[in-house]
Design a protein around this motif. Sequence first.
Motif, PDB file in Angstrom:
ATOM      1  N   GLN A   1       0.842  -1.194   0.000  1.00  0.00           N
ATOM      2  CA  GLN A   1       0.000   0.000   0.000  1.00  0.00           C
ATOM      3  C   GLN A   1       0.881   1.250   0.000  1.00  0.00           C
ATOM      4  O   GLN A   1       1.952   1.267   0.624  1.00  0.00           O
ATOM      5  CB  GLN A   1      -0.925   0.005   1.219  1.00  0.00           C
ATOM      6  CG  GLN A   1      -1.825  -1.220   1.299  1.00  0.00           C
ATOM      7  CD  GLN A   1      -2.725  -1.357   0.089  1.00  0.00           C
ATOM      8  OE1 GLN A   1      -3.334  -0.378  -0.364  1.00  0.00           O
ATOM      9  NE2 GLN A   1      -2.802  -2.568  -0.469  1.00  0.00           N
ATOM     10  N   THR A   2       0.432   2.274  -0.653  1.00  0.00           N
ATOM     11  CA  THR A   2       1.195   3.510  -0.788  1.00  0.00           C
ATOM     12  C   THR A   2       0.435   4.657  -0.134  1.00  0.00           C
ATOM     13  O   THR A   2      -0.762   4.536   0.173  1.00  0.00           O
ATOM     14  CB  THR A   2       1.419   3.839  -2.268  1.00  0.00           C
ATOM     15  OG1 THR A   2       0.148   4.113  -2.884  1.00  0.00           O
ATOM     16  CG2 THR A   2       2.091   2.655  -2.988  1.00  0.00           C
ATOM     17  N   PRO A   3       1.084   5.798   0.091  1.00  0.00           N
ATOM     18  CA  PRO A   3       0.359   6.957   0.610  1.00  0.00           C
ATOM     19  C   PRO A   3      -0.831   7.357  -0.264  1.00  0.00           C
ATOM     20  O   PRO A   3      -1.854   7.832   0.264  1.00  0.00           O
ATOM     21  CB  PRO A   3       1.430   8.056   0.639  1.00  0.00           C
ATOM     22  CG  PRO A   3       2.725   7.300   0.802  1.00  0.00           C
ATOM     23  CD  PRO A   3       2.539   6.028   0.037  1.00  0.00           C
ATOM     24  N   ASP A   4      -0.725   7.165  -1.567  1.00  0.00           N
ATOM     25  CA  ASP A   4      -1.855   7.490  -2.437  1.00  0.00           C
ATOM     26  C   ASP A   4      -3.073   6.620  -2.110  1.00  0.00           C
ATOM     27  O   ASP A   4      -4.218   7.085  -2.175  1.00  0.00           O
ATOM     28  CB  ASP A   4      -1.458   7.294  -3.904  1.00  0.00           C
ATOM     29  CG  ASP A   4      -0.428   8.313  -4.361  1.00  0.00           C
ATOM     30  OD1 ASP A   4      -0.357   9.392  -3.731  1.00  0.00           O
ATOM     31  OD2 ASP A   4       0.288   8.020  -5.328  1.00  0.00           O
ATOM     32  N   ASP A   5      -2.864   5.345  -1.744  1.00  0.00           N
ATOM     33  CA  ASP A   5      -3.979   4.464  -1.368  1.00  0.00           C
ATOM     34  C   ASP A   5      -4.655   4.966  -0.103  1.00  0.00           C
ATOM     35  O   ASP A   5      -5.885   4.919   0.025  1.00  0.00           O
ATOM     36  CB  ASP A   5      -3.469   3.035  -1.162  1.00  0.00           C
ATOM     37  CG  ASP A   5      -2.880   2.439  -2.434  1.00  0.00           C
ATOM     38  OD1 ASP A   5      -3.459   2.673  -3.510  1.00  0.00           O
ATOM     39  OD2 ASP A   5      -1.856   1.743  -2.339  1.00  0.00           O
ATOM     40  N   ILE A   6      -3.869   5.444   0.838  1.00  0.00           N
ATOM     41  CA  ILE A   6      -4.435   5.945   2.104  1.00  0.00           C
ATOM     42  C   ILE A   6      -5.259   7.196   1.841  1.00  0.00           C
ATOM     43  O   ILE A   6      -6.394   7.341   2.318  1.00  0.00           O
ATOM     44  CB  ILE A   6      -3.313   6.231   3.117  1.00  0.00           C
ATOM     45  CG1 ILE A   6      -2.442   4.989   3.328  1.00  0.00           C
ATOM     46  CG2 ILE A   6      -3.902   6.720   4.423  1.00  0.00           C
ATOM     47  CD1 ILE A   6      -3.170   3.788   3.851  1.00  0.00           C
ATOM     48  N   ARG A   7      -4.705   8.123   1.058  1.00  0.00           N
ATOM     49  CA  ARG A   7      -5.413   9.364   0.771  1.00  0.00           C
ATOM     50  C   ARG A   7      -6.674   9.093  -0.039  1.00  0.00           C
ATOM     51  O   ARG A   7      -7.732   9.700   0.204  1.00  0.00           O
ATOM     52  CB  ARG A   7      -4.486  10.326   0.014  1.00  0.00           C
ATOM     53  CG  ARG A   7      -5.113  11.700  -0.249  1.00  0.00           C
ATOM     54  CD  ARG A   7      -4.111  12.696  -0.806  1.00  0.00           C
ATOM     55  NE  ARG A   7      -3.481  12.212  -2.038  1.00  0.00           N
ATOM     56  CZ  ARG A   7      -2.221  11.780  -2.113  1.00  0.00           C
ATOM     57  NH1 ARG A   7      -1.458  11.766  -1.025  1.00  0.00           N
ATOM     58  NH2 ARG A   7      -1.721  11.362  -3.253  1.00  0.00           N
ATOM     59  N   ALA A   8      -6.612   8.157  -0.983  1.00  0.00           N
ATOM     60  CA  ALA A   8      -7.781   7.853  -1.807  1.00  0.00           C
ATOM     61  C   ALA A   8      -8.903   7.234  -0.976  1.00  0.00           C
ATOM     62  O   ALA A   8     -10.086   7.498  -1.224  1.00  0.00           O
ATOM     63  CB  ALA A   8      -7.384   6.914  -2.941  1.00  0.00           C
ATOM     64  N   PHE A   9      -8.572   6.442   0.023  1.00  0.00           N
ATOM     65  CA  PHE A   9      -9.628   5.830   0.828  1.00  0.00           C
ATOM     66  C   PHE A   9     -10.343   6.869   1.679  1.00  0.00           C
ATOM     67  O   PHE A   9     -11.578   6.921   1.714  1.00  0.00           O
ATOM     68  CB  PHE A   9      -9.040   4.723   1.723  1.00  0.00           C
ATOM     69  CG  PHE A   9     -10.014   4.228   2.752  1.00  0.00           C
ATOM     70  CD1 PHE A   9     -11.088   3.420   2.382  1.00  0.00           C
ATOM     71  CD2 PHE A   9      -9.886   4.589   4.086  1.00  0.00           C
ATOM     72  CE1 PHE A   9     -11.999   2.983   3.321  1.00  0.00           C
ATOM     73  CE2 PHE A   9     -10.787   4.142   5.029  1.00  0.00           C
ATOM     74  CZ  PHE A   9     -11.850   3.333   4.647  1.00  0.00           C
ATOM     75  N   PHE A  10      -9.587   7.693   2.411  1.00  0.00           N
ATOM     76  CA  PHE A  10     -10.235   8.656   3.292  1.00  0.00           C
ATOM     77  C   PHE A  10     -10.893   9.790   2.500  1.00  0.00           C
ATOM     78  O   PHE A  10     -11.856  10.402   2.993  1.00  0.00           O
ATOM     79  CB  PHE A  10      -9.221   9.230   4.292  1.00  0.00           C
ATOM     80  CG  PHE A  10      -8.832   8.261   5.378  1.00  0.00           C
ATOM     81  CD1 PHE A  10      -9.763   7.823   6.304  1.00  0.00           C
ATOM     82  CD2 PHE A  10      -7.541   7.769   5.464  1.00  0.00           C
ATOM     83  CE1 PHE A  10      -9.420   6.926   7.308  1.00  0.00           C
ATOM     84  CE2 PHE A  10      -7.174   6.873   6.454  1.00  0.00           C
ATOM     85  CZ  PHE A  10      -8.119   6.454   7.383  1.00  0.00           C
ATOM     86  N   ALA A  11     -10.378  10.087   1.328  1.00  0.00           N
ATOM     87  CA  ALA A  11     -10.983  11.071   0.409  1.00  0.00           C
ATOM     88  C   ALA A  11     -10.934  12.479   0.994  1.00  0.00           C
ATOM     89  O   ALA A  11     -10.251  13.359   0.460  1.00  0.00           O
ATOM     90  CB  ALA A  11     -12.410  10.668   0.043  1.00  0.00           C
ATOM     91  N   ASP A  12     -11.654  12.734   2.074  1.00  0.00           N
ATOM     92  CA  ASP A  12     -11.708  14.077   2.659  1.00  0.00           C
ATOM     93  C   ASP A  12     -10.511  14.326   3.571  1.00  0.00           C
ATOM     94  O   ASP A  12      -9.785  13.416   3.966  1.00  0.00           O
ATOM     95  CB  ASP A  12     -13.008  14.253   3.449  1.00  0.00           C
ATOM     96  CG  ASP A  12     -14.230  14.174   2.552  1.00  0.00           C
ATOM     97  OD1 ASP A  12     -14.105  14.533   1.358  1.00  0.00           O
ATOM     98  OD2 ASP A  12     -15.291  13.744   3.042  1.00  0.00           O
TER      99      ASP A  12
END
Length: 695
Positions: A87-98
């Motif tokens: 998992q990458t930081p982009d995956d974390i940001r995409a999940f939380f969205a806001d």
Amino acid sequence: MTEVRDINHGHLFCGLGGGAKGFNKGEARVGSMVARFVCKGGIDNDSAACRDFERAARAPAACLDLFSREQYVAFHGKEPPAGWREQTPDDIRAFFADHLHILFLSAPCKGFSGLLPEAQSRTSKYAALNGLTLRGIWLALEAFKDDPIELVIFENVPRIMSRGRHLLDQIVALLRHYGYAVAETKHDCGEIGGLGQSRKRFLLVARHEERIPPFLHEPEKRSMKGVGDVIGKLPVPGPEPILPMHRMPSLQWKTWVRLAFVEAGSDWRSLNRLAVEDGFLSDFGIVPDASPHNGGYGVRRWEDVAGTVTSNGWPASGAFSVADPRAPEASGDRGGCGVTGWPQTAPTITSQRSPGQGRFAVADPRVDGHAKSVQIGVRSWDRPSGVVTGKMFVGGGPNAVADPRVAGARFNNLFRIVRFGETSPAIAGPGGSGGGLAVSDPRPAPREDYKQNKYRITRFDEPAGTVIAASTTGNGAFALADPRTGYPASAHRNLLAVTDWRRHTKTATGARHVAGGALSIADPRPFGAVAEREHYKTGGHYGVLSWQETAGAVPAYAKYDRGRWSVADPRFPETSAETQSDPDACQLPAPADRLLAVIRALDGTWHRPFTTLELAALQGLVDADETLELEGQSDSAWRERIGNAVPPPAAQAIAGVMGRTLLQAWAGETFMLSSTPIWVRDVAVALSVDQAGAA
């Protein structure tokens, strides 16, 4: 006019959602601004926990493995399956969205727990698991580096401050690199949330300096509850679940007995005070708790209530006797069913002369009592026998005789052994046991024939027999009585050796296992060596809590023999009619039999383990008027997820102080009076001074 401001919170390693549930209930107000806490989701690698999270937090959960590839291989011992990826930081940001205002992390703590031996915690497997703490924070900070999260809180076991010191130093350095002020503290979640358990945890709190200038204060401490205050609202558990997850576990009978003898408020070490002889308790006996009508010849305690007196009320039909602590009266006529001593004068015999009306029995020391009452009696040779009746059997009277005619008996040759110097009796036809056909032969000297050498042991100072082709121990004197005591004094003296406490040990060589040298020591300190180990003192295997005191923290390992997970419950379940009427139901089980038992302990209470629902209640996950549903059907899996959960009331208290700090920053305030200590203040103090100087 009231202004409602949303405070978004997200959770890494979210578990079943205890922290998120508590944050959703958080309350904060500064002036006209009121906080509304909104959960933006949680991430965990346990799919069952993710489904629990969605029910508890009313927010989405993502089942993601946050291991790096190296960590995955080290922990699982194999390569990840096809389709797996880091998992990458982009995956974390995409999940939380806001945007997140608060990030809550409760990373796996097994590798830091005192329940895990330190040597095992240093293995590559647990080193990889411990590394998730650092990787998880890095993923979150990097994901929101362009829009920093205002407040970050990291929760774990207190032992991380020693076992995971190197990781904490890296985490603190990482947070400060991203612009955060950091504080490491230890708090009792029981005091913060007003729980019925004492749960000491490590809390690392970080505040983004640029976005949040005000101080972040600690939550207020609240009065803790006793175990009974929490689980007393639930019904008494039984073998079948009255409520979901509210069922007594089936334990081995020997475990129930151990729990019964553990003092309330203590743990298994109180068993050391019992007197044990040959594996049995010497001061106690264990009997079934049966109905009076099943307790033939039963004796009631003086303070107990007697059973109903019926027409069949005689000693063999129930517990109709009483252990009377009162000393007997000196007067003879008051001694119902009494026995008068031999030198004493018996009381006057009245018309009411039944045994229960007085002391009408006498302790007669004369052995020649009534002749007709002597069962299994033996008549002397010079006395007449009793009357010969049709019931002339041994046990029916004095029908045996002490016959002095031993030598003149007719069958004196049966199985007889003749002395070597005597003549043998006549050899009759029967042979065998029919006469004195055995002899006590005193000639032990060996004979010069083959048979006398079989299985023979040769003395050390005599020559051995000739070694022939058939040279086994059964074919000759091939065994030797060797007076030498075995190996030489220098050979193998260190194998499995135990060194005396007052002596020095042998040299520690490369073979560092116990069998490789004198690597064990007879330590006379039974508890002194461990008295200062906090995790040992609070582990409390087989511990029983009193009804009024607070329980310890509920970890993922919560089991009746892995901590103080039993309670001295003063409530007793109703005894079933089947148990009262079935004598077989009152038989003591075998030690390894699994069953549900109600054993009244020495303090008069029922020592029993907590049910799964009661553990959840102690965690604050459920109230008496609520129901709790968790994914799956396994009690062990439920207990692990419950033990890993953050207590919602404690999370609610933390959310409240964080919410006030956020509202204060959004209102432009930089200072707030509070009676509680400041969590993160070192950088904030410097920031306040700089602002004052600039003004």
